[in-house]
Design an enzyme around this catalytic site. Structure first.
Site, PDB file in Angstrom:
ATOM      1  N   LEU A   1       0.839  -1.194   0.000  1.00 30.41           N
ATOM      2  CA  LEU A   1       0.000   0.000   0.000  1.00 30.41           C
ATOM      3  C   LEU A   1       0.878   1.249   0.000  1.00 30.41           C
ATOM      4  CD1 LEU A   1      -2.754   1.387   0.166  1.00 30.41           C
ATOM      5  CD2 LEU A   1      -2.802   0.852   2.603  1.00 30.41           C
ATOM      6  N   PRO A   2       1.607   1.495  -1.099  1.00 33.76           N
ATOM      7  CA  PRO A   2       2.376   2.733  -1.145  1.00 33.76           C
ATOM      8  C   PRO A   2       1.418   3.925  -1.081  1.00 33.76           C
ATOM      9  CG  PRO A   2       2.583   1.508  -3.215  1.00 33.76           C
ATOM     10  CD  PRO A   2       1.746   0.695  -2.294  1.00 33.76           C
ATOM     11  N   HIS A   3       1.748   4.866  -0.241  1.00 32.27           N
ATOM     12  CA  HIS A   3       0.875   6.016  -0.048  1.00 32.27           C
ATOM     13  C   HIS A   3       1.722   7.234   0.301  1.00 32.27           C
ATOM     14  CE1 HIS A   3       1.453   4.037   3.830  1.00 32.27           C
ATOM     15  NE2 HIS A   3       1.393   5.244   4.370  1.00 32.27           N
ATOM     16  N   THR A   4       1.193   8.386  -0.035  1.00 32.24           N
ATOM     17  CA  THR A   4       1.885   9.620   0.285  1.00 32.24           C
ATOM     18  C   THR A   4       0.904  10.771   0.246  1.00 32.24           C
ATOM     19  OG1 THR A   4       3.854  10.945  -0.197  1.00 32.24           O
ATOM     20  CG2 THR A   4       2.579  10.179  -2.090  1.00 32.24           C
TER      21      THR A   4
END
Length: 154
Positions: free
Chosen positions: A64-67
């Site tokens: 779950l790459p998130h930014t």
């Protein structure tokens, strides 16, 4: 805003070829940038900076790459099912084949953590993961996520 409000069929990529984590993040940054009217470099740098804090792999083949991005653009959610699993530095050492990418505007922080939590709840369900891996088309992925995040879903 519910997480399912952010995902449409055009936000889903099935059988994506990515050789490694860095190339995957670059591909996802390009897709996210085009949806948000941002530069690929800006989104890619933000995703890489978040990964430097620690892997966003959740385990069981899911990442779950998130930014959060500067400004007040709308949030975006992308889903990619990889053609071949890749190393994502997961704590369980399982390679990743299901990737949700959440890009959120810094100017609207109040919905960010609830969106992550809602998505994580759905991804804890082994049946949801199995069905995502078997989905034949993007519309099925969207439907599965809607069902998996419905109120009352364990």
């Amino acid at each position: 805003m519910r997480i399912t409000d952010l995902l449409a069929a055009e936000d889903v990529v099935l059988d994506l070829n990515a050789g490694n984590k860095r190339s995957l993040l670059k591909i996802l940054a390009a897709q996210g940038a085009s949806r948000l009217g941002r530069t690929e470099a800006e989104v890619h740098a933000a995703l890489l900076a978040r990964e430097q804090l620690g892997s966003t792999a959740l385990g069981r083949g899911v990442a779950l790459p998130h930014t959060r991005l500067d400004g007040d653009s709308r949030p975006a959610l992308l889903f990619a099912r990889l053609h071949r699993p890749i190393d994502f530095e997961a704590r369980d050492d399982e390679p990743v084949d299901l990737v949700f990418t959440l890009l959120w505007p810094e100017a609207s922080p109040e919905g960010f953590l609830p969106a992550l939590a809602e998505l994580c709840r759905a991804l804890r369900n082994p049946q949801v993961l199995q069905r995502l891996r078997q989905a034949r088309d993007a519309e099925t992925v969207v439907t599965l996520l809607q069902q998996g995040t419905a109120p009352g879903t364990p």
